[in-house]
Write an enzyme that holds these catalytic residues in place. Structure first.
Site, mmCIF file in Angstrom:
data_model
loop_
_atom_site.group_PDB
_atom_site.id
_atom_site.type_symbol
_atom_site.label_atom_id
_atom_site.label_comp_id
_atom_site.label_asym_id
_atom_site.label_seq_id
_atom_site.Cartn_x
_atom_site.Cartn_y
_atom_site.Cartn_z
ATOM 1 N N LYS A 51 0.845 -1.202 0.000
ATOM 2 C CA LYS A 51 0.000 0.000 0.000
ATOM 3 C C LYS A 51 0.881 1.253 0.000
ATOM 4 O O LYS A 51 2.098 1.171 0.266
ATOM 5 C CB LYS A 51 -0.921 -0.020 1.227
ATOM 6 C CG LYS A 51 -0.187 -0.062 2.556
ATOM 7 C CD LYS A 51 -1.132 -0.423 3.709
ATOM 8 C CE LYS A 51 -0.392 -0.478 5.032
ATOM 9 N NZ LYS A 51 -1.218 -1.041 6.105
ATOM 10 N N ARG A 149 -11.445 -0.279 14.433
ATOM 11 C CA ARG A 149 -11.208 0.593 13.301
ATOM 12 C C ARG A 149 -11.904 0.043 12.061
ATOM 13 O O ARG A 149 -12.638 0.736 11.383
ATOM 14 C CB ARG A 149 -9.680 0.656 13.100
ATOM 15 C CG ARG A 149 -9.171 1.642 12.148
ATOM 16 C CD ARG A 149 -7.660 1.590 12.055
ATOM 17 N NE ARG A 149 -7.172 0.371 11.421
ATOM 18 C CZ ARG A 149 -5.941 0.192 10.969
ATOM 19 N NH1 ARG A 149 -5.047 1.164 11.109
ATOM 20 N NH2 ARG A 149 -5.569 -0.930 10.403
ATOM 21 N N TYR A 270 14.199 30.125 9.366
ATOM 22 C CA TYR A 270 12.945 30.837 9.680
ATOM 23 C C TYR A 270 12.741 30.965 11.178
ATOM 24 O O TYR A 270 12.969 30.021 11.939
ATOM 25 C CB TYR A 270 11.742 30.071 9.103
ATOM 26 C CG TYR A 270 11.524 30.299 7.627
ATOM 27 C CD1 TYR A 270 11.135 31.551 7.143
ATOM 28 C CD2 TYR A 270 11.679 29.255 6.726
ATOM 29 C CE1 TYR A 270 10.922 31.756 5.793
ATOM 30 C CE2 TYR A 270 11.460 29.451 5.372
ATOM 31 C CZ TYR A 270 11.083 30.709 4.909
ATOM 32 O OH TYR A 270 10.874 30.906 3.577
ATOM 33 N N MET A 327 10.816 24.610 3.430
ATOM 34 C CA MET A 327 10.095 23.854 2.411
ATOM 35 C C MET A 327 11.049 23.106 1.475
ATOM 36 O O MET A 327 10.838 21.935 1.151
ATOM 37 C CB MET A 327 9.222 24.815 1.590
ATOM 38 C CG MET A 327 8.317 24.094 0.606
ATOM 39 S SD MET A 327 7.404 25.241 -0.454
ATOM 40 C CE MET A 327 6.386 26.105 0.736
HETATM 41 C C1 LIG Z 1 -0.429 -1.993 6.809
HETATM 42 C C2 LIG Z 1 -0.962 -3.316 7.194
HETATM 43 C C3 LIG Z 1 -0.119 -4.432 7.326
HETATM 44 C C4 LIG Z 1 1.383 -4.316 7.279
HETATM 45 O O1 LIG Z 1 1.827 -3.816 8.519
HETATM 46 P P1 LIG Z 1 3.393 -3.552 8.819
HETATM 47 O O2 LIG Z 1 3.408 -3.148 10.256
HETATM 48 O O3 LIG Z 1 3.817 -2.475 7.899
HETATM 49 O O4 LIG Z 1 4.102 -4.828 8.569
HETATM 50 C C5 LIG Z 1 -0.701 -5.671 7.550
HETATM 51 N N1 LIG Z 1 -2.045 -5.794 7.680
HETATM 52 C C6 LIG Z 1 -2.878 -4.749 7.602
HETATM 53 C C7 LIG Z 1 -4.338 -4.947 7.781
HETATM 54 C C8 LIG Z 1 -2.379 -3.471 7.366
HETATM 55 O O5 LIG Z 1 -3.209 -2.428 7.309
#
Ligand SMILES: *Cc1c(COP(=O)(O)O)cnc(C)c1O
Length: 388
Positions: A51, A149, A270, A327
């Site tokens: 992802k 969640r 800044y 930035m």
């Molecule tokens: C992002 C995610 C993972 C991977 O988790 P990591 O801690 O990056 O290994 C696995 N399962 C679900 C449901 C996730 O959202």
């Protein structure tokens, strides 16, 4: 870094000499990390979570490299990411973690994707679509064992076995997700395993998946049939209380635009948040928060203070940032590096060597995950390896 650069394949995008920063991505280390995680998974299948553009490393590069290593199952968060993954992994199983938005079933079918169903509404919609099509398509079902969640509650999960819709599609995976697997002694890990176990044993014959990266290393070894590592693939430490078993995948170099001496009582950056107590030499690096380097890595204080702030490795030496991250620029106190060893145009390391993504995250008051997923679009990306 010269040697490493000569072996990289700059791939499209911004050429190195036109970029402020160069992001090195080692696809061989990525593949090696996947094999390490597979070998720790006690015979379970090792999937890969890709992802957020494969945690910033690039879906179109990471997915084929993992595929060549032997990975057959991928997880993304969004349908759009799944379509990108499908384009480079024609035969893989691809799951979409964030669930099924109303009306998207035809897109899942078109690209042969698998939704992760997290509510009875989603289950009903997918089952109805499969019934109408006369084809049992695959999906995962997510049971929430503590995150609160996403996913069915455990009591809902325990009623799944009686639901008629489950006959309309193939539940290829029953999954849940750890809340704090990186805290190996957190009692919640065991409670989640027990809750997951209760649902799983009510649905015999369905493959099960629980651990993320850190979950793979828990003493209970809750590997089940498939593990879902993300962060550790990209070099993050899944066992923060022990040495990192993973190889680094990411290196980030920034280029020095200018060097200057500042005098006692001068401030840098800044809002004048960093004060020189004596003459100091400042290097200005052409990377900033617009590149995804967190502004919370700013160094606010006085020269010589031990600040919890960003660092750069300059000519082999660790140097603290000086002042606010801007930035497009970062200012670094390089006084301790011999003057002749730091020149205009030199590159400095912002991630790499002993400056790990975990440490960069900690120094900016965040986690390495956020450092990875913010890696910016202005870097030249230099990929290495990935030929299998
Ligand atoms: C992002 C995610 C993972 C991977 O988790 P990591 O801690 O990056 O290994 C696995 N399962 C679900 C449901 C996730 O959202």
């Amino acid at each position: 870094m010269t040697e490493r650069t000569s072996q990289t394949q700059p791939t499209g995008g911004i050429p190195e000499r036109a970029a402020g920063g160069v992001l090195h991505i080692d696809l061989d280390a990525l593949a090696s990390n996947w094999r390490t995680l597979r070998d720790h998974a006690g015979g379970a299948e090792a999937a890969a979570v890709v992802k957020a553009n494969a945690y910033g490393t690039g879906i179109e590069k990471a997915v084929p490299a993992l595929g060549k290593a032997g990975c057959r199952t991928f997880f993304v968060a969004h349908l759009s990411e799944a379509i990108r993954a499908r384009a480079v992994a024609p035969d893989a199983a691809i799951y979409v973690l964030n669930g099924l938005f109303a009306g998207t079933c035809p897109a899942y079918a078109e690209h042969d994707l698998r939704p992760v169903l997290g509510s009875f509404e989603e289950i009903e919609e997918w089952a109805g679509f499969c019934r109408a099509q006369g084809r049992k398509r695959q999906a995962a079902i997510h049971v929430d064992t503590g995150m609160n969640r996403l996913g069915l509650t455990v009591p809902q999960g325990l009623t799944l076995k009686d639901r008629a819709e489950l006959k309309d599609f193939e539940t290829a995976l029953l999954m849940s997700h750890f809340v704090s697997a990186e805290e190996s002694d957190n009692p919640l890990n065991r409670r989640q395993i027990e809750a997951f176990e209760a649902v799983r044993s009510s649905l015999p014959g369905i493959p099960a998946s629980l651990p993320n990266s850190s979950g793979i290393f828990l003493r209970d070894k809750p590997h089940y049939d498939l593990v879902r590592p993300g962060y550790a693939l990209y070099g993050g430490n899944p066992t923060p209380d022990r040495d990192n078993p993973m190889r680094p995948v990411i290196g980030l170099e920034g280029r020095i635009v200018q060097l200057r001496w500042v005098e006692a009582d001068d401030t840098v950056g800044y809002n004048g948040r960093w004060l020189a107590l004596e003459k100091r030499r400042i290097a200005t690096i052409s990377v900033g928060y617009a590149d995804g380097y967190p502004r919370s890595g700013s160094a606010r204080g006085r020269s010589g203070d031990e600040l919890l702030a960003g660092m750069a490795i300059v000519a082999g030496r660790r140097c603290s940032f000086a002042g606010n991250v801007s930035m497009d620029l970062i200012t670094v106190d390089v006084t301790d590096v011999p003057e002749a060893q730091v020149q205009r145009g030199d590159t400095v390391t912002l991630i790499g060597g002993d400056l790990t993504i975990d440490e960069v995250g900690r120094r900016a008051g965040t986690i390495g995950y956020e450092i990875l997923t913010n890696l910016g679009a202005r870097y030249a990306r230099a990929y290495r390896g990935g030929e299998g």
